[in-house]
Design a protein around this motif. Structure first.
Motif, PDB file in Angstrom:
ATOM      1  N   ALA A 317      78.239  11.704 -59.128  1.00 39.57           N
ATOM      2  CA  ALA A 317      77.086  12.040 -59.211  1.00 39.57           C
ATOM      3  C   ALA A 317      76.234  10.738 -58.435  1.00 39.57           C
ATOM      4  O   ALA A 317      74.759  10.733 -59.080  1.00 39.57           O
ATOM      5  N   ARG A 318      76.282  10.503 -57.351  1.00 41.04           N
ATOM      6  CA  ARG A 318      75.390   9.537 -56.118  1.00 41.04           C
ATOM      7  C   ARG A 318      74.496  10.662 -56.337  1.00 41.04           C
ATOM      8  O   ARG A 318      74.799  11.918 -56.033  1.00 41.04           O
ATOM      9  N   ARG A 319      73.367   9.715 -55.656  1.00 44.38           N
ATOM     10  CA  ARG A 319      71.487  11.031 -56.028  1.00 44.38           C
ATOM     11  C   ARG A 319      71.062   9.958 -54.828  1.00 44.38           C
ATOM     12  O   ARG A 319      70.437   8.614 -54.799  1.00 44.38           O
ATOM     13  N   ILE A 320      70.314  11.104 -54.102  1.00 41.80           N
ATOM     14  CA  ILE A 320      69.388   9.428 -53.592  1.00 41.80           C
ATOM     15  C   ILE A 320      68.359  10.593 -53.835  1.00 41.80           C
ATOM     16  O   ILE A 320      68.087  11.822 -53.988  1.00 41.80           O
ATOM     17  N   ASN A 321      66.445   9.554 -53.829  1.00 40.21           N
ATOM     18  CA  ASN A 321      65.416   9.564 -54.390  1.00 40.21           C
ATOM     19  C   ASN A 321      64.711   9.406 -52.635  1.00 40.21           C
ATOM     20  O   ASN A 321      65.305   8.345 -52.239  1.00 40.21           O
ATOM     21  N   ILE A 322      63.550  10.177 -52.538  1.00 39.97           N
ATOM     22  CA  ILE A 322      62.398   9.777 -51.289  1.00 39.97           C
ATOM     23  C   ILE A 322      61.422  10.144 -52.685  1.00 39.97           C
ATOM     24  O   ILE A 322      60.916  11.055 -52.663  1.00 39.97           O
ATOM     25  N   TYR A 323      60.508   9.331 -52.164  1.00 40.15           N
ATOM     26  CA  TYR A 323      59.115   9.072 -53.193  1.00 40.15           C
ATOM     27  C   TYR A 323      58.131   8.651 -52.306  1.00 40.15           C
ATOM     28  O   TYR A 323      58.036   7.522 -51.896  1.00 40.15           O
ATOM     29  N   ALA A 324      56.533   9.389 -52.100  1.00 38.48           N
ATOM     30  CA  ALA A 324      55.534   9.208 -51.593  1.00 38.48           C
ATOM     31  C   ALA A 324      54.515   9.047 -52.557  1.00 38.48           C
ATOM     32  O   ALA A 324      54.390  10.350 -53.799  1.00 38.48           O
ATOM     33  N   LYS A 325      53.427   8.420 -52.871  1.00 38.63           N
ATOM     34  CA  LYS A 325      52.547   8.233 -53.298  1.00 38.63           C
ATOM     35  C   LYS A 325      50.826   7.909 -52.743  1.00 38.63           C
ATOM     36  O   LYS A 325      51.233   6.972 -51.163  1.00 38.63           O
TER      37      LYS A 325
END
Length: 611
Positions: A317-325
C-alpha cells in the motif's frame, strides 16, 4: 321577479368572467411560489418535494431553464403531494389550499401562495420490542436501554416516516452485529387519535446465531492476495458481525489502492445457511494518477500545478507522490513524498517528504529546502492528528533598511530551522467544498529550536474555529482564529515565514494580502507575534448555480507576543458572488474597510469559499 332575474344575470356574468380569468391563467409561467403557515417545514424542503418549480427571470436568461406552466389540475396534484409530505412529517390533520394566484397578464406570469394549516403533530408515546421465532429470549428492557440512544424516534419526538425507516435499519443492524445474520424487523403503530400520539412496536425475528465461513477474494490483478487478506479483520469461524464486515471494506478502501471494495456475505434466506461464506470483491484503481491544473486569482495571479502519484509501490500500500507548483506567491515549489500507511496499526501512517521552493509574499521573499517527517493518526472520520519533525534551510532576501535581521548590511540572510509541529483537526462540516452544516476545529503548536537545534528557539500556537448553520435557504458561516508566538531568544527574532499576517481573500477582505498589521519603514508588511480574526458570512442562493454572500469581519496583528487589544481591531464589510463548479465555487468578493482612514475597496477573485 324581474329584479331577481337581474341579480341572477349579474351572478352568471361574474362567474363567466371569473372562469375566463382562470382559463386565461392556464399556461402562464409560474414566476414565484410562497407558503404561509408552514411553521415546521421550510420552503426549501417543500420545494424539493414538489414537481412544480419557480423560475425567475434571471434563471430563464442565464440558465435557460424552462419555466413551469400554471395548470389547475397540476395544482391539485401538488396540493395532494404537499399533504402527503406533511402527513409523513407527523401532521396527519394538515389542511392545504391555494389562494387565488396573483396574475400579471402583461408578462403572463403567476405568483402562487399555498396556505397551510399544519394542525397538531403526532408524537411518540412509547417504543417497544417484540420478538418472534423459536427459542428467542431477550430482555426487552436491557435491549431498549442499551440501544435506545441510537434511535431517532424516541418518546416525545414528532413522528416522521423517514425517521421510522432509518430506525428500522438501526434495529436490524443491532441484531446483525450480534450474530443474527438473518434478522428481520417490522413495526406496528398504535395510533391514539384523541391524544395525537402513537406507540411504535418493533417486531423482531432474529433467526439463528451464525458464524462466518470461508472468504473468497475476487478481482485483484496486480496487488497480491496475501497482502489483501492481511487487511481482513475477521477470520473464519468468528461470530457474524455486520460492523466488522463494514470496517474491513472501509479499511481496504482507505488504502487508495482500489476503486471498488465490496464485502458480501453469501446468505441463503430459504435455507438459513450457516456458516456464511463471504465474497471479497475488489476493483483496483489505476497504479499511476496524473493531475494537471491551471487557474488565475487576484493574489497568486496565473497558477499551475502538476501532481503525479504512483500507488502500490513495491507491491504493497506504499505510495509515492511528486508535486510541482507555480504562482506569483510561489514562483516554484517541488515536493517528493513517500508514504507508508497502516504504521503500527490500521489508523497510522508515516511519510518522508523532501521539498524545495520560493515564497514571494508581500512582506518577504525566501528560498527554502528541507524535509518533513509527518506521522499521522486518524482516530475516526472526523478527527485526525499529525506530528511532524521538520528541518529547513532558509535564505531570506533582505529589504534595504530592514533592521529586524541580525546583519542588515547583507543582501541575504541564511538560517536553519529544526523542530516539531503538532496539529489536530476535528471536522463534521459537510459538504466538503461548500459546507452547509457542522463545525471545523483545528489546533496547532510548533516548537522550533531548543533540543532540536536550529538558529532560533520559539513556540508558535494557533487555533481556528469554524461553524456552519443552514437557516432556510441560507447558510450562516462563522470563523474565529487566534494565534501567538513566544521567543526564548534575547533577540526575539522570528523568521518572517512563521510570523502572523492578516488581510487577503481568506482573511480580512477589506485589506489586500498581508496589508493589515505592523509595517516596516518602507511600508511593506512586517508581520507579528499575535493575531486575532473573526469572520461572519451569510451565503444565500440567487439562481441555480449562482449564490451571493454578505460578510462582516474584524481582526489585526500585533508585534508583541500574546498581545491582543480589542480597541485596535480593524473592521470590514462586503459581499460577493459564488458560482458552483465541479472543483468548488468560483469566488468574487469586494471588501471595504470601516471606521478606518483607508477607505479603498479590495477586489478578490479565487476558487473555494473564504472559510
Amino acid at each position: 321577479m324581474v329584479k331577481n332575474g337581474y341579480y341572477i344575470f349579474l351572478w352568471m356574468l361574474a362567474l363567466q368572467v371569473f372562469a375566463s380569468r382562470l382559463q386565461a391563467q392556464e399556461n402562464y409561467e409560474i414566476r414565484r411560489i410562497d407558503f404561509v403557515g408552514n411553521k415546521t417545514l421550510e420552503k426549501s424542503y417543500l420545494m424539493d418535494k414538489m414537481a412544480t418549480d419557480e423560475v425567475s427571470y434571471l434563471d430563464k436568461v442565464f440558465s435557460k431553464d424552462e419555466p413551469t406552466l400554471f395548470n389547475r389540475d397540476l395544482m391539485e396534484i401538488e396540493m395532494e403531494r404537499l399533504r402527503k409530505v406533511f402527513q409523513g412529517e407527523g401532521f396527519v390533520d394538515v389542511k392545504i389550499k391555494l389562494d387565488p394566484p396573483k396574475v400579471n397578464d402583461q408578462k403572463k406570469t403567476v405568483h402562487l401562495l399555498f396556505v397551510i394549516e399544519e394542525g397538531e403533530p403526532y408524537t411518540i408515546d412509547s417504543v417497544l420490542f417484540r420478538f418472534s421465532g423459536p427459542g428467542v429470549s431477550f430482555n426487552n428492557d436491557s435491549l431498549a436501554k442499551a440501544k435506545m440512544k441510537e434511535l431517532k424516534l424516541l418518546e416525545g419526538e414528532r413522528f416522521r416516516d423517514e425517521s421510522l425507516k432509518e430506525d428500522l435499519s438501526v434495529v436490524r443492524n443491532i441484531f446483525l452485529d450480534l450474530g443474527y445474520a438473518y434478522a428481520q424487523v417490522d413495526y406496528e403503530l398504535g395510533l391514539k387519535t384523541d391524544r395525537h400520539s402513537t406507540s411504535i412496536t418493533y417486531v423482531v425475528s432474529p433467526g439463528p446465531v451464525c458464524v462466518l465461513g470461508e472468504t473468497r477474494l475476487v478481482g485483484n490483478k496486480k496487488i497480491s492476495a496475501k497482502f489483501i487478506e492481511k487487511q481482513v479483520i475477521y477470520k473464519e469461524g468468528d461470530r457474524y458481525d455486520k460492523s466488522v464486515l463494514d470496517k474491513t471494506r472501509e479499511d481496504l478502501y482507505h488504502l487508495r489502492l482500489f476503486r471498488i471494495v465490496s464485502v458480501l456475505p453469501q446468505k441463503e434466506y430459504a435455507t438459513l445457511k450457516n456458516p456464511i461464506p463471504v465474497t471479497l470483491y475488489v476493483e483496483e484503481a489505476p497504479r499511476v494518477n496524473t493531475k494537471f491544473g491551471v487557474g488565475y486569482g487576484t493574489e497568486d495571479k496565473f497558477r499551475t500545478f502538476a501532481d503525479f502519484t504512483y500507488l502500490g509501490f513495491l507491491g504493497t500500500a506504499r505510495r509515492i507522490n511528486i508535486y510541482a507548483k507555480h504562482s506569483a506567491l510561489e514562483p516554484y515549489y517541488f515536493s517528493f513524498k513517500w508514504t507508508q500507511p497502516k504504521l503500527f496499526n490500521k489508523k497510522g501512517s508515516i511519510s518522508i517528504n523532501p521539498f524545495l521552493g520560493i515564497n514571494s509574499e508581500p512582506g518577504y521573499e525566501t528560498r527554502t529546502y528541507g524535509i518533513n517527517l509527518p506521522l499521522t493518526y486518524e482516530f475516526d472520520n472526523s478527527l485526525n492528528s499529525t506530528l511532524t519533525y521538520y528541518y529547513e534551510k532558509v535564505e531570506q532576501r533582505i529589504e534595504a533598511g530592514d533592521t529586524e535581521v541580525p546583519d542588515p548590511e547583507d543582501e541575504e540572510y541564511l538560517y536553519n530551522k529544526s523542530g516539531i509541529q503538532y496539529s489536530s483537526v476535528y471536522s463534521t462540516a459537510k459538504p466538503k467544498f461548500s459546507p452547509e452544516q457542522g463545525v471545523n476545529i483545528s489546533l496547532g503548536v510548533k516548537l522550533n529550536g531548543y533540543v532540536f537545534g536550529g538558529d532560533f528557539s520559539y513556540v508558535r500556537l494557533w487555533s481556528d474555529f469554524r461553524t456552519y448553520q443552514k437557516i432556510g435557504d441560507c447558510v450562516l458561516a462563522l470563523r474565529l482564529m487566534e494565534g501567538g508566538i513566544y521567543s526564548s531568544d534575547a533577540s526575539g527574532f522570528i523568521p518572517v515565514e512563521d510570523r502572523f499576517y492578516s488581510g487577503g481573500s481568506n482573511s480580512i477582505r477589506g485589506w489586500s494580502r498581508s496589508e493589515l498589521g505592523p509595517k516596516r519603514e518602507s511600508g511593506t508588511p512586517m508581520g507579528g507575534k499575535s493575531i486575532l480574526e473573526a469572520n461572519i458570512e451569510l451565503r444565500y442562493p440567487l439562481f441555480r448555480r449562482v449564490n451571493g454572500v454578505a460578510f462582516f469581519e474584524s481582526g489585526n496583528v500585533w508585534e508583541k507576543a500574546f498581545h491582543y487589544r480589542l480597541n485596535e481591531l480593524a473592521y470590514a464589510v462586503g459581499g460577493g458572488l459564488r458560482i458552483e463548479t465541479p472543483i468548488g465555487p468560483v469566488r468574487f468578493d469586494v471588501g471595504v474597510p470601516l471606521w478606518n482612514e483607508k477607505r479603498s475597496a479590495q477586489f478578490f477573485l479565487s476558487v473555494g469559499q473564504a472559510f
